[in-house]
Design a protein around this motif. Structure first.
Motif, PDB file in Angstrom:
ATOM      1  N   GLY A   1     -12.597  -8.716  -4.844  1.00 24.51           N
ATOM      2  CA  GLY A   1     -11.551  -8.107  -4.016  1.00 24.51           C
ATOM      3  C   GLY A   1     -11.547  -6.697  -3.983  1.00 24.51           C
ATOM      4  N   THR A   2     -11.831  -6.050  -5.362  1.00 32.03           N
ATOM      5  CA  THR A   2     -11.831  -4.537  -5.596  1.00 32.03           C
ATOM      6  C   THR A   2     -13.060  -4.012  -4.608  1.00 32.03           C
ATOM      7  OG1 THR A   2     -13.033  -4.513  -7.353  1.00 32.03           O
ATOM      8  CG2 THR A   2     -10.376  -4.514  -7.454  1.00 32.03           C
ATOM      9  N   GLY A   3     -13.260  -2.716  -4.354  1.00 28.69           N
ATOM     10  CA  GLY A   3     -14.309  -1.996  -3.960  1.00 28.69           C
ATOM     11  C   GLY A   3     -14.103  -0.594  -4.268  1.00 28.69           C
ATOM     12  N   GLY A   4     -13.795  -0.224  -5.433  1.00 32.22           N
ATOM     13  CA  GLY A   4     -13.723   1.269  -5.902  1.00 32.22           C
ATOM     14  C   GLY A   4     -12.909   2.100  -5.091  1.00 32.22           C
ATOM     15  N   ASN A   5     -13.180   3.196  -5.260  1.00 30.29           N
ATOM     16  CA  ASN A   5     -12.436   4.133  -4.276  1.00 30.29           C
ATOM     17  C   ASN A   5     -12.642   3.824  -2.735  1.00 30.29           C
ATOM     18  OD1 ASN A   5     -10.798   5.889  -5.953  1.00 30.29           O
ATOM     19  ND2 ASN A   5     -12.177   7.625  -6.046  1.00 30.29           N
ATOM     20  N   THR A   6     -13.708   3.200  -2.469  1.00 31.79           N
ATOM     21  CA  THR A   6     -14.093   3.035  -0.863  1.00 31.79           C
ATOM     22  C   THR A   6     -12.859   2.016  -0.522  1.00 31.79           C
ATOM     23  OG1 THR A   6     -16.150   3.153  -1.554  1.00 31.79           O
ATOM     24  CG2 THR A   6     -15.560   1.843   0.437  1.00 31.79           C
ATOM     25  N   TYR A   7     -12.374   1.104  -1.214  1.00 33.82           N
ATOM     26  CA  TYR A   7     -11.304   0.285  -0.913  1.00 33.82           C
ATOM     27  C   TYR A   7     -10.044   1.212  -0.510  1.00 33.82           C
ATOM     28  CZ  TYR A   7      -7.751  -3.209  -1.016  1.00 33.82           C
ATOM     29  OH  TYR A   7      -6.586  -4.236  -0.814  1.00 33.82           O
ATOM     30  N   PHE A   8      -9.718   2.278  -1.115  1.00 36.23           N
ATOM     31  CA  PHE A   8      -8.525   2.709  -0.750  1.00 36.23           C
ATOM     32  C   PHE A   8      -8.616   3.783   0.305  1.00 36.23           C
ATOM     33  CE2 PHE A   8      -8.156   1.175  -4.969  1.00 36.23           C
ATOM     34  CZ  PHE A   8      -7.027   0.711  -5.256  1.00 36.23           C
ATOM     35  N   THR A   9      -9.926   3.965   0.886  1.00 33.92           N
ATOM     36  CA  THR A   9     -10.043   5.041   1.641  1.00 33.92           C
ATOM     37  C   THR A   9      -9.444   4.816   3.070  1.00 33.92           C
ATOM     38  OG1 THR A   9     -11.949   4.310   2.728  1.00 33.92           O
ATOM     39  CG2 THR A   9     -12.226   5.562   0.678  1.00 33.92           C
ATOM     40  N   ALA A  10      -9.372   5.831   3.889  1.00 37.81           N
ATOM     41  CA  ALA A  10      -8.851   5.587   5.228  1.00 37.81           C
ATOM     42  C   ALA A  10     -10.146   5.225   6.284  1.00 37.81           C
ATOM     43  CB  ALA A  10      -8.270   6.788   5.981  1.00 37.81           C
ATOM     44  N   GLY A  11     -11.267   5.057   5.423  1.00 36.02           N
ATOM     45  CA  GLY A  11     -12.557   4.904   6.244  1.00 36.02           C
ATOM     46  C   GLY A  11     -13.019   5.715   7.164  1.00 36.02           C
TER      47      GLY A  11
ATOM     48  N   ALA B   1      12.748  16.450   4.317  1.00 40.13           N
ATOM     49  CA  ALA B   1      11.890  16.870   3.157  1.00 40.13           C
ATOM     50  C   ALA B   1      11.464  15.587   2.327  1.00 40.13           C
ATOM     51  CB  ALA B   1      12.869  17.897   2.021  1.00 40.13           C
ATOM     52  N   VAL B   2      10.212  15.859   1.920  1.00 39.29           N
ATOM     53  CA  VAL B   2       9.414  14.595   1.103  1.00 39.29           C
ATOM     54  C   VAL B   2       8.795  15.335  -0.275  1.00 39.29           C
ATOM     55  CG1 VAL B   2       7.579  12.861   1.044  1.00 39.29           C
ATOM     56  CG2 VAL B   2       8.993  13.194   3.104  1.00 39.29           C
ATOM     57  N   LYS B   3       9.193  14.585  -1.364  1.00 36.38           N
ATOM     58  CA  LYS B   3       8.717  15.199  -2.782  1.00 36.38           C
ATOM     59  C   LYS B   3       7.234  14.578  -2.798  1.00 36.38           C
ATOM     60  CE  LYS B   3      10.071  15.065  -7.345  1.00 36.38           C
ATOM     61  NZ  LYS B   3      10.947  14.530  -8.295  1.00 36.38           N
ATOM     62  N   VAL B   4       6.383  15.675  -3.280  1.00 32.22           N
ATOM     63  CA  VAL B   4       5.070  15.166  -3.369  1.00 32.22           C
ATOM     64  C   VAL B   4       4.488  15.889  -4.671  1.00 32.22           C
ATOM     65  CG1 VAL B   4       4.214  15.314  -0.998  1.00 32.22           C
ATOM     66  CG2 VAL B   4       4.213  17.462  -2.170  1.00 32.22           C
TER      67      VAL B   4
ATOM     68  N   HIS C   1     -11.387  16.532  -5.889  1.00 32.69           N
ATOM     69  CA  HIS C   1     -10.781  16.380  -4.615  1.00 32.69           C
ATOM     70  C   HIS C   1      -9.342  16.012  -5.043  1.00 32.69           C
ATOM     71  CE1 HIS C   1      -9.566  14.402  -1.017  1.00 32.69           C
ATOM     72  NE2 HIS C   1     -10.788  14.454  -0.337  1.00 32.69           N
ATOM     73  N   SER C   2      -8.233  16.600  -4.408  1.00 31.99           N
ATOM     74  CA  SER C   2      -6.966  16.381  -5.034  1.00 31.99           C
ATOM     75  C   SER C   2      -6.095  16.414  -3.621  1.00 31.99           C
ATOM     76  CB  SER C   2      -6.749  16.778  -6.277  1.00 31.99           C
ATOM     77  OG  SER C   2      -6.492  18.168  -6.248  1.00 31.99           O
ATOM     78  N   THR C   3      -5.152  15.838  -3.521  1.00 32.18           N
ATOM     79  CA  THR C   3      -4.288  15.967  -2.265  1.00 32.18           C
ATOM     80  C   THR C   3      -2.722  16.104  -2.517  1.00 32.18           C
ATOM     81  OG1 THR C   3      -4.043  13.701  -1.893  1.00 32.18           O
ATOM     82  CG2 THR C   3      -5.937  14.806  -1.045  1.00 32.18           C
ATOM     83  N   ALA C   4      -2.122  16.386  -1.753  1.00 33.02           N
ATOM     84  CA  ALA C   4      -0.556  16.180  -1.720  1.00 33.02           C
ATOM     85  C   ALA C   4      -0.229  14.698  -1.775  1.00 33.02           C
ATOM     86  CB  ALA C   4      -0.057  16.815  -0.581  1.00 33.02           C
ATOM     87  N   TRP C   5       0.569  13.970  -2.590  1.00 36.42           N
ATOM     88  CA  TRP C   5       0.380  12.669  -2.795  1.00 36.42           C
ATOM     89  C   TRP C   5       2.018  12.294  -3.061  1.00 36.42           C
ATOM     90  CZ3 TRP C   5      -2.603   9.010  -1.997  1.00 36.42           C
ATOM     91  CH2 TRP C   5      -2.646   7.699  -2.585  1.00 36.42           C
ATOM     92  N   ASP C   6       2.391  11.206  -2.544  1.00 37.96           N
ATOM     93  CA  ASP C   6       3.836  10.707  -2.781  1.00 37.96           C
ATOM     94  C   ASP C   6       4.237  11.001  -4.174  1.00 37.96           C
ATOM     95  OD1 ASP C   6       6.283   9.397  -2.575  1.00 37.96           O
ATOM     96  OD2 ASP C   6       5.810   8.315  -0.636  1.00 37.96           O
ATOM     97  N   ALA C   7       5.063  11.427  -4.487  1.00 37.68           N
ATOM     98  CA  ALA C   7       5.733  11.391  -6.041  1.00 37.68           C
ATOM     99  C   ALA C   7       6.265  10.213  -6.628  1.00 37.68           C
ATOM    100  CB  ALA C   7       6.922  12.691  -6.101  1.00 37.68           C
TER     101      ALA C   7
ATOM    102  N   ALA D   1      -1.911   5.425   2.080  1.00 40.27           N
ATOM    103  CA  ALA D   1      -0.549   5.656   2.941  1.00 40.27           C
ATOM    104  C   ALA D   1       0.350   6.685   2.113  1.00 40.27           C
ATOM    105  CB  ALA D   1       0.352   4.344   3.306  1.00 40.27           C
ATOM    106  N   PHE D   2       0.018   6.584   0.813  1.00 38.24           N
ATOM    107  CA  PHE D   2       0.676   7.809  -0.137  1.00 38.24           C
ATOM    108  C   PHE D   2       0.150   9.250   0.066  1.00 38.24           C
ATOM    109  CE2 PHE D   2       1.223   4.015  -2.669  1.00 38.24           C
ATOM    110  CZ  PHE D   2       2.641   3.972  -2.763  1.00 38.24           C
ATOM    111  N   THR D   3      -0.774   9.369   0.846  1.00 36.67           N
ATOM    112  CA  THR D   3      -1.147  10.761   1.316  1.00 36.67           C
ATOM    113  C   THR D   3       0.095  11.311   2.035  1.00 36.67           C
ATOM    114  OG1 THR D   3      -3.400  10.070   1.301  1.00 36.67           O
ATOM    115  CG2 THR D   3      -2.940  12.129   2.061  1.00 36.67           C
TER     116      THR D   3
END
Ligand SMILES: Cc1cc2nc3c(=O)[nH]c(=O)nc-3n(C[C@H](O)[C@H](O)[C@H](O)COP(=O)(O)OP(=O)(O)OC[C@H]3O[C@@H](n4cnc5c(N)ncnc54)[C@H](O)[C@@H]3O)c2cc1C
Length: 568
Positions: free
Chosen positions: A90-100, A486-489, A313-319, A333-335
């Protein structure tokens, strides 16, 4: 060490014959559906000795790169390809979490339409899409990596990007045009921007499902919950197998070639602090918890490391996101990448990046680092009534946004964001005031410029009347119309950039001792170094995984065909 091939044939459920050596035993019978008549007399179904098996190719890591390698190897005629994965089914590494999202060169809308399943002819007639050429892709790579991307690696990625997409489509990966991510509706037309237009249906979850189906159809065996512990080498330094943890026991598996596809070290806080620097142990993990740098540990004495080991690689991410791994339901979706439509301030009320310096997919991968540098490692993204409606529902919609701050005046917003910290409240109000003055001054000087999120519109904070020391270069509108949002990241780490040196055309891993390819060892995906430095053009990670996954699969298959290790 002596390995003898083709001694005994057993049959798995799929009917694909597997080959084992005289010294080896088969995998547990429930897994391969052994017909007991094929078993040696000493073995019974219930009493198999500790397994030690031979495979054509073993691929380590069931993400996009590993699946691409395993399926390709099977397509090239290797019958006993084994894909081992540390995570559970059921897992698939980071690939599973991507937007594809996949970045590829393409000649225009007519080139990508045959690949996608979500565009009607009526919709197609309302799409504006520029071609994305090899030169565009190369320029983007060079620009965002400050010219550091290895030129041969970059050229190889770009040249094979379109073939990679065609191959994925052939094996059953379903692509869509990324209306939500990469297009804005302007004057009734869908205007695509940023050079990246394709995503997989159902994102990373869909991609993993499609890959798994294709791999199984090609005859690949997949063993979940089977972490690789170490590589097995022979006296001449060739890689001839992998020691894995199988049913809680270290088990030796032998193969003619091994493909490393087991990700970077983004989920390992110690390695993050060691290589990326102080504070990186505090970053939130956006994806899989299993990419702990195991592949680097296993090859430490063998392989040459190259690339940007202090970069990621690092992004603004929901706090409010979980800290140590992504959420398997909400995944990407937390991006929080709506900052080009507004501004970001830190907890002292000050801006710290040029939010409009480039399209989002050329800045989002480096802004996580900038957020981590801020006090407390957090920031607030701010919009007013003009742009709130332009935020993507996938990231800011009610179903995915756990916490937001809404205010009906800037003063109220300042109080809500900075509570009792009067200094920060005042600093925040000054920041907004100066920003608004600068935006209006630009408007005054360039009245003909129109706000347009689908192009670099030049609406900035800079003019001959007023300039900010930290500009916002595009899409700058005043922030003065209630309601305010405002959204905290915080900083979410995606994957690490340092990796192993490979031969670009074959994906063979280069030895740290003699700079030659290590016989029997290939590498693909996040583990490959030299391509990304400091930043990254969105959608390149998946494409790179498939480009070098296919190369690793095809070239490891060649070494099986050549029977290089039949007698060593
Ligand atoms: C939230 C998020 C969104 C993203 N969106 C995109 C996007 O839209 N487009 C894009 O191009 N990139 C995206 N990325 C980046 C992308 O995930 C990676 O570039 C790509 O998936 C890496 O593929 P991979 O196969 O190398 O690694 P992975 O998919 O991470 O696979 C590596 C596998 O190796 C396994 N493994 C680790 N150690 C071992 C071991 N010892 N033994 C056996 N198995 C092991 C892991 O469990 C994992 O399953 C995103 C990443 C995240 C986290």
């Amino acid at each position: 060490m002596r390995i003898v091939l083709v001694e005994r044939r057993l049959h798995c459920r799929s009917g694909v014959p597997r080959v084992y050596t005289t010294e080896t035993t088969p995998p547990p019978p429930h897994e391969i559906g052994i017909n007991p008549v094929f078993l040696p007399s000493l073995w019974t179904i219930d009493n198999l000795p500790e397994p030690m098996m031979h495979f054509g190719i073993i691929v380590i890591g069931a993400g996009n790169a590993g699946y691409s390698a395993a399926t390709t190897a099977a397509q090239h005629g290797v019958q006993n390809v084994l894909l081992i994965e540390k995570g559970p089914e059921g897992t698939g590494g980071n690939t599973y979490f991507t937007a594809g999202a996949f970045r590829t060169v393409f000649r225009g809308l007519e080139d990508v339409l045959p690949l996608v399943c979500n565009v009607t002819p009526a919709q197609a007639a309302k799409i504006d899409m520029q071609p994305y050429t090899e030169q565009n892709f190369l320029d983007d790579l060079a620009r965002v990596t400050d010219g550091r991307a290895d030129p041969v690696m970059a050229e190889t990625l770009v040249r094979h990007s379109r073939d990679a997409i065609a191959w994925l489509s052939l094996i059953g990966v379903q692509f869509t045009l990324s209306f939500n991510r990469q297009a804005y509706e302007v004057n009734g037309r869908q205007k695509f921007w940023g050079g990246m237009v394709l995503s997989v249906k159902d994102g990373g979850k869909g991609l993993v499902q499609d890959h798994q189906r294709a791999a199984k159809n090609a005859g690949v065996s997949i063993w979940f919950e089977t972490p690789a512990l170490a590589l097995i080498t022979n006296d001449s330094g060739a890689v001839i197998g992998v020691t894995v943890l199988r049913y809680g026991k270290p088990t030796d598996l032998y193969s003619t070639a091994v493909v490393l596809a087991c990700g970077g070290f983004e989920a390992n806080p110690q390695m993050r602090a060691q290589y990326l620097g102080p504070g990186w142990d505090l970053a939130y993990v956006r994806g899989t918890p299993y990419n702990n740098g195991d592949g680097f540990r296993m090859t430490n004495d063998l392989a040459k490391a190259i690339g940007n080991w202090s970069g990621c690689h690092s992004t603004a991410w929901d706090a409010t996101a979980p800290k140590d791994a992504g959420d398997p339901v909400l995944t990407n979706a937390f991006t929080k990448s709506g900052y080009p439509l507004g501004i970001m301030v830190n907890s002292a009320g000050k801006r710290f990046v040029d939010e409009g310096v480039d399209f989002r997919n050329y800045t989002y991968a480096k802004f996580g680092r900038e957020i981590l540098k801020q006090p407390g490692g957090i920031a607030f993204q701010i919009w007013d009534d003009r742009t709130i409606g332009w935020l993507r529902k996938e990231e800011y919609g009610g179903a995915v946004l756990r916490e937001k701050v809404v205010a009906h005046s800037l003063e109220e917003l300042a109080q809500k964001l900075f509570a009792t910290d009067q200094v920060s409240q005042d600093a925040f109000l000054r920041t907004i005031e100066e920003y608004n003055q600068a935006v209006r001054a630009n408007r005054e000087q360039f009245p003909g410029r129109k706000w347009n999120p689908a192009m670099k519109d030049g609406l900035s904070t800079q003019s001959s009347f007023k300039r900010l020391s930290l500009p916002k270069s595009n899409w700058a509108l005043p922030i003065d119309q209630a309601p305010f949002l405002a959204v905290k990241v915080t900083c979410g780490i995606t994957f690490t950039f340092g990796g192993l040196k490979i031969e670009p055309e074959t994906a063979a891993v280069i030895s740290k001792h003699n700079e030659n390819p290590i016989p029997g060892l290939f590498c693909c995906g996040e583990m490959v170094g030299g391509l990304f430095w400091g930043n990254y053009p969105g959608g390149s990670g998946l494409t790179a995984g498939t480009v070098w996954g296919r190369k690793a699969g095809a070239n490891s298959a060649k070494s099986v065909r050549a029977g290089q290790l039949q007698e060593v």
